[in-house]
Design a protein around this motif. Structure first.
Motif, short mmCIF file in Angstrom:
data_model
loop_
_atom_site.label_atom_id
_atom_site.label_comp_id
_atom_site.label_asym_id
_atom_site.label_seq_id
_atom_site.Cartn_x
_atom_site.Cartn_y
_atom_site.Cartn_z
N ALA A 49 10.93 6.19 -13.91
CA ALA A 49 10.13 5.88 -15.10
C ALA A 49 9.00 6.89 -15.20
O ALA A 49 8.39 7.28 -14.20
N HIS A 50 8.73 7.33 -16.43
CA HIS A 50 7.61 8.25 -16.66
C HIS A 50 6.85 7.81 -17.90
O HIS A 50 7.19 6.80 -18.52
N GLY A 51 5.83 8.55 -18.26
CA GLY A 51 4.94 8.10 -19.32
C GLY A 51 5.60 7.96 -20.68
O GLY A 51 5.12 7.18 -21.51
N ASP A 52 6.71 8.65 -20.93
CA ASP A 52 7.35 8.61 -22.24
C ASP A 52 8.83 8.23 -22.17
O ASP A 52 9.62 8.62 -23.02
N GLY A 53 9.21 7.47 -21.14
CA GLY A 53 10.60 7.02 -21.07
C GLY A 53 11.00 6.62 -19.67
O GLY A 53 10.18 6.48 -18.76
N TRP A 54 12.30 6.45 -19.49
CA TRP A 54 12.85 6.06 -18.20
C TRP A 54 14.26 6.61 -18.09
O TRP A 54 14.82 7.13 -19.06
N GLY A 55 14.85 6.51 -16.89
CA GLY A 55 16.19 7.03 -16.70
C GLY A 55 16.71 6.72 -15.32
O GLY A 55 16.26 5.78 -14.64
N ALA A 56 17.67 7.52 -14.86
CA ALA A 56 18.31 7.33 -13.57
C ALA A 56 18.55 8.69 -12.92
O ALA A 56 18.58 9.72 -13.60
N ASN A 57 18.72 8.67 -11.58
CA ASN A 57 19.00 9.91 -10.88
C ASN A 57 19.94 9.66 -9.71
O ASN A 57 20.13 8.53 -9.27
N PHE A 58 20.55 10.75 -9.22
CA PHE A 58 21.44 10.69 -8.07
C PHE A 58 21.32 12.03 -7.33
O PHE A 58 21.36 13.09 -7.96
N PHE A 59 21.20 11.95 -5.99
CA PHE A 59 20.99 13.16 -5.20
C PHE A 59 21.87 13.17 -3.95
O PHE A 59 22.15 12.12 -3.36
N HIS A 60 22.26 14.37 -3.56
CA HIS A 60 22.95 14.63 -2.30
C HIS A 60 22.08 15.57 -1.48
O HIS A 60 21.65 16.62 -1.97
N GLY A 61 21.79 15.16 -0.25
CA GLY A 61 20.96 15.98 0.62
C GLY A 61 21.71 16.43 1.85
O GLY A 61 22.49 15.68 2.43
N LYS A 62 21.49 17.67 2.26
CA LYS A 62 22.12 18.22 3.47
C LYS A 62 21.03 18.85 4.34
O LYS A 62 20.22 19.65 3.86
N HIS A 63 21.03 18.48 5.63
CA HIS A 63 20.00 18.97 6.54
C HIS A 63 20.21 20.46 6.83
O HIS A 63 21.29 20.89 7.22
N ARG A 64 19.16 21.22 6.61
CA ARG A 64 19.12 22.62 7.03
C ARG A 64 18.55 22.70 8.43
O ARG A 64 19.01 23.48 9.26
N THR A 65 17.49 21.94 8.70
CA THR A 65 16.90 21.76 10.03
C THR A 65 16.61 20.28 10.18
O THR A 65 16.92 19.48 9.30
N ALA A 66 16.00 19.90 11.31
CA ALA A 66 15.67 18.49 11.53
C ALA A 66 14.62 17.99 10.54
O ALA A 66 14.52 16.79 10.30
N ARG A 67 13.85 18.90 9.95
CA ARG A 67 12.77 18.49 9.06
C ARG A 67 12.98 18.88 7.60
O ARG A 67 12.19 18.50 6.74
N SER A 68 14.01 19.63 7.32
CA SER A 68 14.20 20.15 5.97
C SER A 68 15.60 19.83 5.47
O SER A 68 16.59 20.02 6.19
N ARG A 69 15.67 19.33 4.22
CA ARG A 69 16.95 19.02 3.60
C ARG A 69 17.07 19.74 2.26
O ARG A 69 16.11 19.79 1.50
N ARG A 70 18.25 20.30 2.02
CA ARG A 70 18.54 20.86 0.71
C ARG A 70 19.04 19.74 -0.18
O ARG A 70 19.92 18.96 0.19
N MET A 71 18.48 19.64 -1.38
CA MET A 71 18.81 18.55 -2.29
C MET A 71 19.41 19.11 -3.58
O MET A 71 18.86 20.04 -4.19
N ILE A 72 20.55 18.55 -3.97
CA ILE A 72 21.11 18.84 -5.28
C ILE A 72 21.41 17.51 -5.96
O ILE A 72 21.74 16.52 -5.30
N GLY A 73 21.24 17.46 -7.26
CA GLY A 73 21.45 16.19 -7.94
C GLY A 73 21.35 16.32 -9.45
O GLY A 73 21.33 17.42 -10.01
N ILE A 74 21.27 15.18 -10.09
CA ILE A 74 21.21 15.11 -11.54
C ILE A 74 20.27 13.98 -11.93
O ILE A 74 20.26 12.92 -11.29
N GLU A 75 19.47 14.22 -12.93
CA GLU A 75 18.63 13.19 -13.54
C GLU A 75 18.93 13.11 -15.02
O GLU A 75 19.17 14.14 -15.67
N ILE A 76 18.93 11.89 -15.55
CA ILE A 76 19.08 11.67 -16.98
C ILE A 76 17.94 10.76 -17.42
O ILE A 76 17.83 9.63 -16.93
#
Length: 257
Positions: A49-76
């Protein structure tokens, strides 16, 4: 005999660490049990939710290191104009509300690439993992024309027709109410721009592999020209830059493979 001969102060200095040792071992074991698994990826989705609407999202994360993840996804997400004000036909109690002057409804599609970086790990079952997240990508705006129920010929109406809103033709006394949102979806047009996001992600779950997170941050969508959401009435101006604060609730799971 040697222990009895020790002073009271020396006996306390020896007994106290021995008494605390089981507690420390249990605490260390709890931390170790919850953090020893090295997860390889994660999947999560949720609502935003944001100031002028709302929506949904989905993400896939893959660990590059123990502390860092690469994220790819889609928001509508939907995007409203700040000047949208719901109006009603005052002559008919069963009239549906509409937004006078609104020409197009806008949905933003945001294919996103970014990172999720660990700030504070969750050291115990009741703890909270804190990450900062960022993402960039294209922002694709779908402009769906607004259709309204138009009364004809004049008050009182004899018939109701569904027509695409035209600010040069339709006036408040002509409008009975809004038509279905899906009316005119095949006439939608698309505009292409860019998107960026930065936020803080607070993850808490009773399961080490589970994801229950709250995320807060800011987004910006930029387009090469103004998006025609509203008609040019009473000095209303459309925008090409959309700066928003957002909050997102996310649910998902972590995987070792």
């Amino acid at each position: 005999v040697v222990f009895v001969a020790l002073t009271a102060s020396m006996r306390r200095s020896i007994l106290l660490p021995l008494m605390l040792l089981p507690v420390l071992l249990v605490a260390q074991q709890t931390v170790y049990d919850e953090t020893r698994i090295l997860y390889k990826k994660e999947l999560h989705g949720g609502l935003i939710a944001h100031g002028d609407g709302w929506g949904a999202n989905f993400f896939h994360g893959k660990h590059r290191t123990a502390r860092s993840r690469r994220m790819i996804g889609i928001e509508i997400v939907g995007m409203k104009h700040p000047k949208e004000i719901k109006s009603f036909n005052p002559y008919y109690e069963d009239a549906r509300g509409y937004f006078y002057g609104k020409m197009n409804s806008v949905l933003l599609f945001r294919p996103t690439w970014g990172r999720k970086e660990l700030i504070t790990d969750k050291l115990r079952k009741s703890g909270v993992e804190v990450n900062y997240v960022w993402g960039i990508g294209p922002s694709i705006a779908m402009l769906k024309p607004v259709y309204l129920q138009i009364g004809k010929p004049s008050l009182p109406y004899e018939t109701i027709a569904v027509e695409r809103y035209d600010p040069e033709v339709h006036y408040p006394d002509d409008i009975f109410g809004r038509a279905s949102w899906f009316k005119g979806i095949e006439e939608s047009k698309f505009r292409f721009g860019g998107f960026a996001r930065f936020g803080l992600n607070f993850e808490h779950s009773g399961s080490a592999a589970g994801i229950k997170a709250l995320e807060v941050g800011g987004t910006i969508d930029a387009f090469p020209e103004r998006l025609p959401i509203m008609a040019d009435l009473d000095g209303v101006e459309n925008k090409q830059f959309f700066l928003e604060l957002y909050i997102s609730i996310q649910f998902g799971k972590k995987y070792v493979r």
